[in-house]
Design an enzyme around this catalytic site. Structure first.
Site, PDB file in Angstrom:
ATOM      1  CD  GLU A 248      -2.732  -0.992   2.615  1.00 38.92           C
ATOM      2  OE1 GLU A 248      -2.878   0.090   3.218  1.00 38.92           O
ATOM      3  OE2 GLU A 248      -3.181  -2.069   3.021  1.00 38.92           O
ATOM      4  CE  LYS A 250       5.652   4.729   6.777  1.00 35.99           C
ATOM      5  NZ  LYS A 250       5.282   6.014   7.300  1.00 35.99           N
ATOM      6  NE  ARG A 255      -2.589   3.652  12.692  1.00 35.93           N
ATOM      7  CZ  ARG A 255      -1.832   2.556  12.589  1.00 35.93           C
ATOM      8  NH1 ARG A 255      -0.533   2.669  12.404  1.00 35.93           N
ATOM      9  NH2 ARG A 255      -2.361   1.370  12.686  1.00 35.93           N
ATOM     10  NE  ARG A 270       2.254   6.829  15.777  1.00 33.22           N
ATOM     11  CZ  ARG A 270       3.030   6.395  14.796  1.00 33.22           C
ATOM     12  NH1 ARG A 270       2.886   6.851  13.585  1.00 33.22           N
ATOM     13  NH2 ARG A 270       3.951   5.508  15.035  1.00 33.22           N
ATOM     14  CD  GLU A 299      -0.648   8.426   7.933  1.00 34.23           C
ATOM     15  OE1 GLU A 299      -1.065   7.605   8.785  1.00 34.23           O
ATOM     16  OE2 GLU A 299       0.440   9.018   8.037  1.00 34.23           O
ATOM     17  CG  PHE A 340      -4.505   2.034   6.525  1.00 32.77           C
ATOM     18  CD1 PHE A 340      -4.387   1.375   7.728  1.00 32.77           C
ATOM     19  CD2 PHE A 340      -4.025   3.336   6.414  1.00 32.77           C
ATOM     20  CE1 PHE A 340      -3.808   1.997   8.820  1.00 32.77           C
ATOM     21  CE2 PHE A 340      -3.450   3.970   7.510  1.00 32.77           C
ATOM     22  CZ  PHE A 340      -3.344   3.289   8.718  1.00 32.77           C
ATOM     23  NE  ARG A 432       7.903   0.458  16.427  1.00 31.31           N
ATOM     24  CZ  ARG A 432       7.435   1.393  15.609  1.00 31.31           C
ATOM     25  NH1 ARG A 432       7.370   1.174  14.315  1.00 31.31           N
ATOM     26  NH2 ARG A 432       7.059   2.560  16.078  1.00 31.31           N
ATOM     27  CE  LYS A 438       8.867   2.246  10.283  1.00 31.74           C
ATOM     28  NZ  LYS A 438       8.598   3.164  11.341  1.00 31.74           N
TER      29      LYS A 438
HETATM   30  P1  AMP Z   1       6.151   5.102  10.969  1.00 36.17           P
HETATM   31  O1  AMP Z   1       5.352   6.247  11.521  1.00 36.17           O
HETATM   32  O2  AMP Z   1       7.292   5.489  10.111  1.00 36.17           O
HETATM   33  O3  AMP Z   1       6.461   4.063  12.035  1.00 36.17           O
HETATM   34  O4  AMP Z   1       5.177   4.304   9.963  1.00 36.17           O
HETATM   35  C1  AMP Z   1       3.948   3.759  10.337  1.00 36.17           C
HETATM   36  C2  AMP Z   1       2.834   4.761  10.085  1.00 36.17           C
HETATM   37  O5  AMP Z   1       2.608   4.938   8.709  1.00 36.17           O
HETATM   38  C3  AMP Z   1       1.492   4.322  10.590  1.00 36.17           C
HETATM   39  O6  AMP Z   1       1.352   4.555  11.952  1.00 36.17           O
HETATM   40  C4  AMP Z   1       0.535   5.160   9.779  1.00 36.17           C
HETATM   41  O7  AMP Z   1       0.306   6.392  10.443  1.00 36.17           O
HETATM   42  C5  AMP Z   1       1.319   5.485   8.519  1.00 36.17           C
HETATM   43  N1  AMP Z   1       0.728   4.970   7.287  1.00 36.17           N
HETATM   44  C6  AMP Z   1       0.683   5.652   6.122  1.00 36.17           C
HETATM   45  N2  AMP Z   1       0.105   4.936   5.166  1.00 36.17           N
HETATM   46  C7  AMP Z   1      -0.262   3.749   5.699  1.00 36.17           C
HETATM   47  C8  AMP Z   1      -0.907   2.571   5.189  1.00 36.17           C
HETATM   48  N3  AMP Z   1      -1.280   2.464   3.922  1.00 36.17           N
HETATM   49  N4  AMP Z   1      -1.079   1.542   6.055  1.00 36.17           N
HETATM   50  C9  AMP Z   1      -0.688   1.630   7.348  1.00 36.17           C
HETATM   51  N5  AMP Z   1      -0.077   2.708   7.877  1.00 36.17           N
HETATM   52  C10 AMP Z   1       0.146   3.757   7.070  1.00 36.17           C
END
Ligand code: AMP
Length: 576
Positions: A248, A250, A255, A270, A299, A340, A432, A438
């Protein structure tokens, strides 16, 4: 149960640095509560132990700053000057008041010792006091507690009020203690905690031997901690591990967890803050959906509808934090939410179902489907639309090349990278997990200068469509490090072409050499060693993220920077 008995155990917990000892003292505390004749106090003690009066998902706070607290203490007859001196000396209002109280003979009208119940209920009342003269009323309640508190009781009273207990107890340690004392597996309690975000409620139900209680299940309007992703070193690794994952986009935003019941909508950030009022257009769009009684996640992105690209993250924060003039802000910054996941729908928990099923239900709730392979053009057309809710763009594939194309495309439309999700995996709140990865260019962007430009083909034939980019060494010599052609809108290409035409040094036909004047910031997936470029390095998948008109060729990154990032990146991959 007496507040004094709790404080004595807090003191022991505070005096050891060993986590297991802290846990064991807390187990003793649980046992004491159980046999105190007031087992219901355990719930309140759990909140107080983490310096709260409300559950963790609940945003309400005591809202008493140190100034008001000092005022309350002073009103019990303690001299302000002495108190301030002691605070300076100890660095802690709790210790300061304890010391002063020990040295002053207390004159108290009350002889009845403080009960946990009274402390808790008084603080709860204080939190709820609003309106006229509220500060004064709050102060009166708090000083009534201090008047009756012994030195050690005052220490912890002051700290609870400031919501900072300083005893080193945290939720995981409390859960471990509860698990050992009530003989229920820790994992089970962690799972219930993740769903409820309410340590007091969990302890209460354990005490009542009622772990199957409906109250411990997912509930609309009680936000839960989101599932988090791990970094993966490469798309190939993720495919090897997950076989046929769902990719998907990102999204580069914030969030949101959206709850809806009986037509009423609440949106949480979040960090579980209620942000509903700041983003009314999202609330309205969700209200309009026919589906009801659900918890979904997505998101929220600030969209520049003239380019279809996300606006800086800062803009989202400006919207989320806004408390007044929301209409004005709404016109300035357009939002869109890409959904999502679904956690709950029509009285049913979905978190234990595989992603493939959750996605199907999400499509049903939203009435939208999406498959990047066949819908790509439609998606691109809709980027600039005023669409407020959408479903995340997805591609299910085990083909590395196709997945990389999707990744590049996601970057190209201005987002952060891709999420890679195991279609068979359940939703694990608050953790996690290795079932959701990601993948993004995590490295710092580079400022580079354009040294050559290549004439475009087809649709881009009137423009220069691809650019050689270079870094410098300490002496100012330039070294090309890659070619970039993505990340630019048609307007950008038009503008760049005009600029290039003015600084051509040599026309090589297909390509022109230009004066090194245009500085751009580029993002990239990684830096690779390469024979293709004389400097020995090349940027993989570079894309222009912005023009740096504020910088000149003297300000661009150096070859040494490139080497440093290359090394960091290799270390990072090894440790993932
Ligand atoms: P990070 O903040 O770098 O740990 O990445 C995870 C975050 O990416 C999640 O908490 C979401 O806020 C965001 N995110 C963006 N797009 C998506 C998606 N398609 N699916 C899940 N999370 C996503």
């Amino acid at each position: 149960m007496l507040w004094k008995d709790v404080c004595e155990i807090y003191n022991k917990i505070e005096n050891t640095t060993k986590r297991l000892e802290k846990r064991d003292y807390f187990i003793k505390l649980i046992d004491k509560v159980k046999h105190s004749g007031k087992p219901k106090d355990l719930k309140k003690i759990c909140y107080l132990t983490i310096g709260r009066v409300f559950p963790e998902y609940d945003e309400r706070e005591l809202g008493i700053g140190s100034k008001l607290l000092i005022g309350a203490i002073v009103s019990t007859g303690i001299k302000e000057k002495e108190l301030l001196e002691k605070i300076k000396e100890t660095g802690d209002i709790g210790l300061a008041i304890e010391k002063l109280k020990s040295s002053i003979k207390q004159v108290s009208l009350f002889t009845k010792p403080l009960e946990v119940d009274e402390v808790y209920e008084t603080l709860r009342k204080v939190a709820e006091i609003e309106g006229e003269q509220s500060q004064k009323k709050k102060l009166r309640h708090i000083s009534s507690l201090f008047l009756r508190a012994s030195p050690i009781e005052s220490r912890y009273l002051a700290r609870v009020i400031l919501e900072d207990m300083r005893i080193g107890m945290n939720i995981p340690t409390i859960i471990e203690a509860l698990s050992l004392y009530f003989n229920v597996p820790k994992e089970k309690l962690e799972r219930i905690y993740a769903v409820t975000n309410d340590i007091g409620l969990l302890a209460e139900k354990l005490m009542e031997e009622d772990l199957d209680s409906e109250e411990l299940k997912l509930r609309v309007f009680r936000p839960i901690k989101p599932m988090l992703a791990q970094l993966v070193p490469s798309i190939k690794d993720a495919i090897n591990e997950m076989k046929m994952p769902q990719f998907e986009t990102k999204y580069d935003g914030a969030r949101v967890q959206i709850h809806k019941k009986d037509g009423k909508v609440k949106i949480y950030s979040r960090r579980l803050e209620d942000v509903t009022n700041a983003i009314p257009e999202i609330r309205e769009a969700i209200e309009k959906l026919e589906a009801d009684n659900f918890i979904i996640e997505g998101e929220c992105v600030a969209i520049d509808t003239s380019t279809g690209k996300p606006r800086p993250f800062q803009d989202i924060l400006r919207r989320f934090r806004r408390k007044y003039d929301i209409d004005k802000m709404m016109k300035e910054i357009n939002l869109r939410v890409y959904l999502f996941d679904v956690l709950y729908y029509k009285g049913r928990e979905f978190i234990d179902l595989p992603l493939s099923e959750r996605r199907k239900t999400l499509e049903e709730i939203l009435g939208i489907e999406n498959d990047w392979r066949k819908d790509r053009e439609k998606i691109e057309r809709e980027l600039k639309s005023k669409k407020i809710i959408d479903i995340s763009y997805k591609l299910i594939t085990d083909d590395v090349e196709e997945a990389e194309e999707f990744y590049k495309w996601s970057l190209g439309i201005g987002h952060e990278g891709v999420m890679i999700k195991n279609l068979d995996a359940i939703y694990t709140p608050g953790s996690r997990v290795r079932t959701m990865y990601k993948f993004k260019p995590t490295l710092e962007n580079l400022d580079v200068v354009i040294t050559k430009a290549k004439r475009g083909m087809g649709k881009r034939k009137d423009w220069f469509g691809s650019y050689e980019i270079s870094v410098r060494d300490e002496e100012g010599n330039l070294y090309s490090i890659g070619h970039v052609g993505t990340g630019l809108t048609e307007d950008d290409l038009e503008r760049l072409t005009k600029m290039i035409n003015e600084i051509i040094i040599e026309d090589l036909g297909e390509e022109v050499v230009v004066e090194p004047k245009i500085v751009v910031e580029v993002a990239y997936e990684e830096i690779q060693k390469s024979d293709k470029y004389p400097c020995g390095y090349a940027l993989r998948f570079p894309r222009i993220v912005r023009f740096r008109e504020d910088k000149s060729v003297n300000d661009i990154n150096t070859l040494d920077d490139v080497k440093r990032i290359y090394e960091i990146q290799h270390k990072a991959v090894e440790t993932v």
